[in-house]
Scaffold this motif. Structure first.
Motif, PDB file in Angstrom:
ATOM      1  N   THR A 146      57.944 -37.468 -40.630  1.00 44.09           N
ATOM      2  CA  THR A 146      57.485 -37.825 -42.013  1.00 44.09           C
ATOM      3  C   THR A 146      56.128 -37.999 -42.641  1.00 44.09           C
ATOM      4  O   THR A 146      55.211 -37.605 -41.596  1.00 44.09           O
ATOM      5  CB  THR A 146      58.163 -39.292 -42.148  1.00 44.09           C
ATOM      6  OG1 THR A 146      57.159 -40.389 -41.394  1.00 44.09           O
ATOM      7  CG2 THR A 146      59.426 -39.570 -41.174  1.00 44.09           C
ATOM      8  N   SER A 185      60.441 -44.080 -54.046  1.00 45.70           N
ATOM      9  CA  SER A 185      60.225 -42.498 -53.590  1.00 45.70           C
ATOM     10  C   SER A 185      60.548 -42.686 -51.843  1.00 45.70           C
ATOM     11  O   SER A 185      60.702 -41.856 -51.676  1.00 45.70           O
ATOM     12  CB  SER A 185      58.799 -42.439 -53.749  1.00 45.70           C
ATOM     13  OG  SER A 185      57.851 -43.278 -53.096  1.00 45.70           O
ATOM     14  N   ARG A 188      59.367 -39.695 -47.053  1.00 46.94           N
ATOM     15  CA  ARG A 188      59.657 -38.250 -47.067  1.00 46.94           C
ATOM     16  C   ARG A 188      59.834 -37.942 -45.840  1.00 46.94           C
ATOM     17  O   ARG A 188      58.841 -37.963 -44.805  1.00 46.94           O
ATOM     18  CB  ARG A 188      58.896 -37.586 -47.913  1.00 46.94           C
ATOM     19  CG  ARG A 188      59.360 -36.081 -48.157  1.00 46.94           C
ATOM     20  CD  ARG A 188      58.557 -35.431 -49.429  1.00 46.94           C
ATOM     21  NE  ARG A 188      57.203 -35.472 -48.957  1.00 46.94           N
ATOM     22  CZ  ARG A 188      56.584 -34.722 -48.308  1.00 46.94           C
ATOM     23  NH1 ARG A 188      56.943 -33.665 -47.978  1.00 46.94           N
ATOM     24  NH2 ARG A 188      55.097 -34.833 -48.444  1.00 46.94           N
ATOM     25  N   THR A 190      60.081 -34.695 -43.213  1.00 45.45           N
ATOM     26  CA  THR A 190      59.508 -33.230 -43.307  1.00 45.45           C
ATOM     27  C   THR A 190      60.126 -32.510 -42.135  1.00 45.45           C
ATOM     28  O   THR A 190      59.801 -31.079 -42.291  1.00 45.45           O
ATOM     29  CB  THR A 190      57.963 -33.352 -43.370  1.00 45.45           C
ATOM     30  OG1 THR A 190      57.550 -33.884 -41.886  1.00 45.45           O
ATOM     31  CG2 THR A 190      57.438 -33.941 -44.400  1.00 45.45           C
ATOM     32  N   ALA A 211      66.470 -36.579 -48.492  1.00 43.33           N
ATOM     33  CA  ALA A 211      65.131 -36.519 -48.390  1.00 43.33           C
ATOM     34  C   ALA A 211      64.174 -37.452 -48.026  1.00 43.33           C
ATOM     35  O   ALA A 211      63.119 -37.158 -47.327  1.00 43.33           O
ATOM     36  CB  ALA A 211      64.721 -35.852 -49.678  1.00 43.33           C
ATOM     37  N   THR A 212      64.836 -38.778 -48.110  1.00 42.19           N
ATOM     38  CA  THR A 212      63.892 -39.794 -47.853  1.00 42.19           C
ATOM     39  C   THR A 212      64.552 -40.835 -47.052  1.00 42.19           C
ATOM     40  O   THR A 212      65.895 -40.962 -47.208  1.00 42.19           O
ATOM     41  CB  THR A 212      63.179 -40.480 -49.157  1.00 42.19           C
ATOM     42  OG1 THR A 212      64.468 -40.832 -49.951  1.00 42.19           O
ATOM     43  CG2 THR A 212      62.482 -39.163 -50.064  1.00 42.19           C
TER      44      THR A 212
END
Length: 235
Positions: A146, A185, A188, A190, A211-212
């Motif tokens: 992340t 948000s 995230r 990755t 995505a998160t």
């Protein structure tokens, strides 16, 4: 005249005894002189012949008796048998039913989230792309990469028996995580790192899920991983 004849006869007899005594003395002296020389010669010959024969036999041949092991390698036959047995055992361990190695697997990940479920799910599939049958059991290592650092998944559920994978066959495991419904948000994601059970070599995959992750207070990992065979059943 009779007296002269008797005297001559007596002298003749005395001369005969003297001659006999001399001859007898010479014979005894000859035997006594020759006997030590003959004995010494015989002893010398025997010692020389015996020493050469024995020494030559041990040095020139140096071979053990037929049917007996060599002194330098007394257990040559047993060692050969031991090696044969050891080779057979190694072949069995590396052949059918051995542990699946990372390099023998094709590992993929796909989103398996069900609509309306409060948690997201990613199914990780491990396919045997080798030429031998192998097994997977227990838990794989799963880490999420992340923007806030690496996050290790916690194990959940009971590990069952080993999954036997024939060439071309696949087994899966489930990774569950909380969905970010906060509107923020979040954290995230990755990437996804998977390490097969019992292995140290990992594979990094693209993350196929949401995505998160929601931001948490840091008390424990919100990501869970189930045992081998639990695809879609991480909780």
């Amino acid at each position: 005249m009779r007296v002269h004849k008797l005297t001559f006869a007596a002298l003749a007899v005395a001369a005969g005894f003297s001659l006999t005594a001399c001859q007898s003395g010479d014979g005894a002296s000859g035997q006594a002189g020759s006997s030590p020389a003959a004995t010494a010669s015989s002893a010398s010959t025997g010692s020389s012949s015996g020493g050469s024969g024995q020494g030559g036999g041990a040095t020139s041949t140096g071979k053990p008796a037929a049917g007996k092991p060599s002194a330098g390698n007394p257990s040559a036959g047993a060692a050969s048998g031991g090696k044969g047995t050891a080779a057979g055992t190694g072949s069995a361990e590396n052949g059918k039913g051995g542990k699946c190695r990372t390099d023998e697997l094709t590992i993929t990940a796909l989103d398996n989230t069900i609509d309306g479920d409060p948690n997201g799910t990613v199914a990780v599939e491990l396919k045997n792309r080798g030429s031998r049958e192998c097994t997977l059991s227990g838990f794989a290592g799963v880490d999420l990469k992340t923007n806030a650092g690496s996050l290790s998944a916690q194990r959940t559920g009971e590990a069952g028996g080993p999954a036997v994978l024939k060439p071309g066959k696949t087994v899966g495991l489930g990774v569950t995580f909380p969905l970010n419904t906060s509107g923020g948000s979040g954290v995230r994601i990755t990437g996804l790192v998977v390490t097969p059970p019992g292995e140290t070599k990992s594979v990094t995959l693209a993350w196929p899920g949401a995505a998160t992750l929601p931001v948490t207070d840091g008390s424990g990992s919100p990501v869970k991983v189930g045992p081998i065979g639990s695809a879609g059943q991480g909780e």
